[in-house]
Design a protein around this motif. Structure first.
Motif, PDB file in Angstrom:
ATOM      1  N   GLU A 178       0.814  -1.210   0.000  1.00 57.10           N
ATOM      2  CA  GLU A 178       0.000   0.000   0.000  1.00 57.10           C
ATOM      3  C   GLU A 178       0.850   1.263   0.000  1.00 57.10           C
ATOM      4  O   GLU A 178       0.505   2.265  -0.648  1.00 57.10           O
ATOM      5  N   GLN A 179       1.950   1.235   0.710  1.00 49.88           N
ATOM      6  CA  GLN A 179       2.845   2.398   0.691  1.00 49.88           C
ATOM      7  C   GLN A 179       3.497   2.540  -0.685  1.00 49.88           C
ATOM      8  O   GLN A 179       3.693   3.662  -1.170  1.00 49.88           O
ATOM      9  N   ALA A 180       3.818   1.414  -1.311  1.00 48.43           N
ATOM     10  CA  ALA A 180       4.367   1.458  -2.662  1.00 48.43           C
ATOM     11  C   ALA A 180       3.333   2.012  -3.641  1.00 48.43           C
ATOM     12  O   ALA A 180       3.656   2.817  -4.519  1.00 48.43           O
ATOM     13  N   ARG A 181       2.075   1.577  -3.475  1.00 47.36           N
ATOM     14  CA  ARG A 181       1.002   2.085  -4.337  1.00 47.36           C
ATOM     15  C   ARG A 181       0.857   3.601  -4.186  1.00 47.36           C
ATOM     16  O   ARG A 181       0.731   4.325  -5.167  1.00 47.36           O
ATOM     17  N   PHE A 182       0.869   4.060  -2.944  1.00 43.62           N
ATOM     18  CA  PHE A 182       0.725   5.494  -2.693  1.00 43.62           C
ATOM     19  C   PHE A 182       1.828   6.284  -3.380  1.00 43.62           C
ATOM     20  O   PHE A 182       1.584   7.312  -4.014  1.00 43.62           O
ATOM     21  N   TYR A 183       3.053   5.781  -3.291  1.00 45.56           N
ATOM     22  CA  TYR A 183       4.195   6.478  -3.898  1.00 45.56           C
ATOM     23  C   TYR A 183       4.040   6.572  -5.410  1.00 45.56           C
ATOM     24  O   TYR A 183       4.209   7.646  -6.005  1.00 45.56           O
ATOM     25  N   VAL A 184       3.709   5.449  -6.049  1.00 45.39           N
ATOM     26  CA  VAL A 184       3.604   5.424  -7.512  1.00 45.39           C
ATOM     27  C   VAL A 184       2.432   6.278  -7.998  1.00 45.39           C
ATOM     28  O   VAL A 184       2.574   7.089  -8.926  1.00 45.39           O
ATOM     29  N   GLU A 185       1.270   6.123  -7.373  1.00 51.57           N
ATOM     30  CA  GLU A 185       0.085   6.843  -7.833  1.00 51.57           C
ATOM     31  C   GLU A 185       0.161   8.328  -7.520  1.00 51.57           C
ATOM     32  O   GLU A 185      -0.398   9.141  -8.270  1.00 51.57           O
ATOM     33  N   ARG A 186       0.858   8.682  -6.456  1.00 52.76           N
ATOM     34  CA  ARG A 186       1.031  10.107  -6.143  1.00 52.76           C
ATOM     35  C   ARG A 186       1.812  10.818  -7.236  1.00 52.76           C
ATOM     36  O   ARG A 186       1.604  12.003  -7.505  1.00 52.76           O
ATOM     37  N   LEU A 187       2.696  10.077  -7.884  1.00 55.45           N
ATOM     38  CA  LEU A 187       3.492  10.647  -8.977  1.00 55.45           C
ATOM     39  C   LEU A 187       2.822  10.456 -10.337  1.00 55.45           C
ATOM     40  O   LEU A 187       3.414  10.744 -11.374  1.00 55.45           O
ATOM     41  N   GLY A 188       1.591   9.936 -10.345  1.00 50.43           N
ATOM     42  CA  GLY A 188       0.855   9.771 -11.597  1.00 50.43           C
ATOM     43  C   GLY A 188       1.105   8.479 -12.327  1.00 50.43           C
ATOM     44  O   GLY A 188       0.709   8.322 -13.481  1.00 50.43           O
ATOM     45  N   GLY A 189       1.773   7.522 -11.687  1.00 50.79           N
ATOM     46  CA  GLY A 189       2.073   6.256 -12.335  1.00 50.79           C
ATOM     47  C   GLY A 189       0.913   5.273 -12.257  1.00 50.79           C
ATOM     48  O   GLY A 189      -0.034   5.443 -11.488  1.00 50.79           O
ATOM     49  N   ASP A 190       0.989   4.239 -13.072  1.00 50.51           N
ATOM     50  CA  ASP A 190      -0.028   3.185 -13.113  1.00 50.51           C
ATOM     51  C   ASP A 190       0.463   2.013 -12.275  1.00 50.51           C
ATOM     52  O   ASP A 190       1.248   1.188 -12.745  1.00 50.51           O
ATOM     53  N   PHE A 191      -0.009   1.925 -11.048  1.00 51.91           N
ATOM     54  CA  PHE A 191       0.470   0.871 -10.147  1.00 51.91           C
ATOM     55  C   PHE A 191       0.031  -0.514 -10.606  1.00 51.91           C
ATOM     56  O   PHE A 191       0.717  -1.498 -10.344  1.00 51.91           O
ATOM     57  N   THR A 192      -1.107  -0.586 -11.293  1.00 45.17           N
ATOM     58  CA  THR A 192      -1.579  -1.901 -11.756  1.00 45.17           C
ATOM     59  C   THR A 192      -0.602  -2.515 -12.752  1.00 45.17           C
ATOM     60  O   THR A 192      -0.521  -3.741 -12.870  1.00 45.17           O
ATOM     61  N   ASP A 193       0.161  -1.686 -13.483  1.00 47.47           N
ATOM     62  CA  ASP A 193       1.149  -2.224 -14.411  1.00 47.47           C
ATOM     63  C   ASP A 193       2.262  -2.934 -13.644  1.00 47.47           C
ATOM     64  O   ASP A 193       2.758  -3.983 -14.074  1.00 47.47           O
ATOM     65  N   TYR A 194       2.655  -2.383 -12.504  1.00 44.08           N
ATOM     66  CA  TYR A 194       3.648  -3.031 -11.649  1.00 44.08           C
ATOM     67  C   TYR A 194       3.117  -4.376 -11.157  1.00 44.08           C
ATOM     68  O   TYR A 194       3.848  -5.367 -11.108  1.00 44.08           O
ATOM     69  N   GLN A 195       1.836  -4.389 -10.806  1.00 44.51           N
ATOM     70  CA  GLN A 195       1.241  -5.621 -10.295  1.00 44.51           C
ATOM     71  C   GLN A 195       1.122  -6.675 -11.387  1.00 44.51           C
ATOM     72  O   GLN A 195       1.376  -7.860 -11.136  1.00 44.51           O
ATOM     73  N   ARG A 196       0.742  -6.255 -12.587  1.00 45.32           N
ATOM     74  CA  ARG A 196       0.626  -7.220 -13.692  1.00 45.32           C
ATOM     75  C   ARG A 196       1.992  -7.812 -14.029  1.00 45.32           C
ATOM     76  O   ARG A 196       2.118  -9.020 -14.260  1.00 45.32           O
ATOM     77  N   GLU A 197       3.001  -6.961 -14.080  1.00 45.82           N
ATOM     78  CA  GLU A 197       4.355  -7.453 -14.373  1.00 45.82           C
ATOM     79  C   GLU A 197       4.808  -8.432 -13.306  1.00 45.82           C
ATOM     80  O   GLU A 197       5.362  -9.495 -13.608  1.00 45.82           O
ATOM     81  N   ASP A 198       4.582  -8.103 -12.050  1.00 40.25           N
ATOM     82  CA  ASP A 198       4.986  -8.958 -10.947  1.00 40.25           C
ATOM     83  C   ASP A 198       4.261 -10.303 -10.990  1.00 40.25           C
ATOM     84  O   ASP A 198       4.887 -11.365 -10.827  1.00 40.25           O
ATOM     85  N   ALA A 199       2.945 -10.269 -11.237  1.00 39.17           N
ATOM     86  CA  ALA A 199       2.160 -11.504 -11.276  1.00 39.17           C
ATOM     87  C   ALA A 199       2.611 -12.407 -12.412  1.00 39.17           C
ATOM     88  O   ALA A 199       2.740 -13.631 -12.245  1.00 39.17           O
ATOM     89  N   ALA A 200       2.868 -11.815 -13.592  1.00 37.55           N
ATOM     90  CA  ALA A 200       3.302 -12.613 -14.745  1.00 37.55           C
ATOM     91  C   ALA A 200       4.666 -13.237 -14.482  1.00 37.55           C
ATOM     92  O   ALA A 200       4.901 -14.420 -14.811  1.00 37.55           O
ATOM     93  N   TYR A 201       5.563 -12.479 -13.877  1.00 35.30           N
ATOM     94  CA  TYR A 201       6.901 -13.011 -13.615  1.00 35.30           C
ATOM     95  C   TYR A 201       6.862 -14.121 -12.570  1.00 35.30           C
ATOM     96  O   TYR A 201       7.502 -15.175 -12.732  1.00 35.30           O
TER      97      TYR A 201
END
Length: 309
Positions: free
Chosen positions: A29-52
């Motif tokens: 959740e803290q990682a999500r807050f950091y990424v989304e606060r800067l305008g990033g797409d956190f779900t892309d990080y999650q999709r990459e992580d899940a696929a790997y």
């Protein structure tokens, strides 16, 4: 289940971007807050992580059924001792293959692309599902092997570092690197942003960008030949370029580009009291100290990487 081989299988893995964020910020959740606060797409990080992670689980399942499996994280590779008969599998991006290959000594390496929709994978010709059919051919030595030439920097204090893509010789920081360079029976003191030495495999990366930038500044029409494609992997020479050499009363800029081959090495003597380094393949944390008086001999490495094709 009967093993297909008694040779050890070593699976090299890496951290995902999400893993690195969680290590930095402690929770998802803290990682999500950091990424989304800067305008990033956190779900892309999650999709990459899940696929790997799924690809990693599938690969472990296949490999553990074929033989004795050991899983090693990328950060431990510099100190890991590979057995002579080990078969190595790297699952990640091209950089993971390069950073593993330079620590091997004739062991074959299989590059696996965990997410073909995301990564092009020049050095990753296989997907996880290919492993079932691929492994028996590798065990029986029926697969073609692509040999990859490497660069070698040997210091006069006995230390050695190899590179699959390129070597960097210079300063840790952005201040000028000072050294004496000797090449092709000519030598001079230089002050520059460092020297890049590229292999055939790495010549379309850092080297190409430096050459392109220099040509753009000077408006040069003559193209410098930079090899590309698989035929460049086994190239028996290295190419070097000096970044931003500064001519002065005590430093020159006449040795700025050339080829290093057997019988034609390059010698670089450090004139940097501190922060001088030599690192390879962009991994700044894995370096040799290059302080005043240390001499580096740059040559084509005596060993080659072996990529399964």
């Amino acid at each position: 289940m009967k093993r297909q081989t008694e040779n050890k299988l070593v699976l090299v893995k890496r951290k995902t971007r999400l893993d690195e964020l969680i290590a930095r910020f402690n929770t998802v959740e803290q990682a999500r807050f950091y990424v989304e606060r800067l305008g990033g797409d956190f779900t892309d990080y999650q999709r990459e992580d899940a696929a790997y992670k799924q690809a990693l689980r599938d690969a472990e399942d296949i490999l553990s059924g074929a033989g004795r499996l050991q899983v090693v994280s990328r950060e431990y590779i510099p100190n890991f001792i590979f057995g002579k008969q080990d078969i190595v599998i790297a699952i990640g991006q091209d950089g993971l293959v390069s950073n593993t290959l330079k620590y091997l000594d004739n062991q074959p390496l299989i590059g696996v692309n965990p997410d073909p929709a995301r990564w092009d994978g020049v050095l990753l010709p296989f997907q996880v599902a290919d492993l079932r059919a691929l492994l028996p051919d590798v065990f029986a030595n029926r697969r073609p092997i692509g040999e990859v030439s490497m660069a070698k920097s040997a210091l006069n204090d006995g230390q050695v570092i190899y590179a699959v893509n390129d070597l960097f010789i210079g300063q840790k920081t952005h201040v000028s690197a000072r050294y004496h360079i000797q090449y092709d029976q000519t030598g001079e003191y230089q002050s520059s942003s460092g020297i890049i030495v590229s292999t055939g495999l790495g010549s379309t990366g850092w080297l190409k960008s430096v050459v392109a930038g220099a040509a753009g500044i000077t408006g040069a029409n003559e193209e410098i030949s930079i090899p590309s494609g698989r035929q460049a992997w086994g190239m028996e020479y290295l190419q070097f370029t000096v970044r931003e050499p500064f001519p002065s009363r005590t430093t020159g800029a006449s040795i700025v580009f050339g080829q290093i081959s057997e019988g034609k090495p390059m010698l670089v003597t450090s004139c940097m009291p501190e922060n001088g380094v030599i690192f390879s393949d962009g991994i700044e944390s894995d370096f040799l100290e290059f302080r005043s008086g240390v001499v580096a001999e740059i040559t084509v490495a005596e060993k080659k990487g072996r990529l399964v094709l």
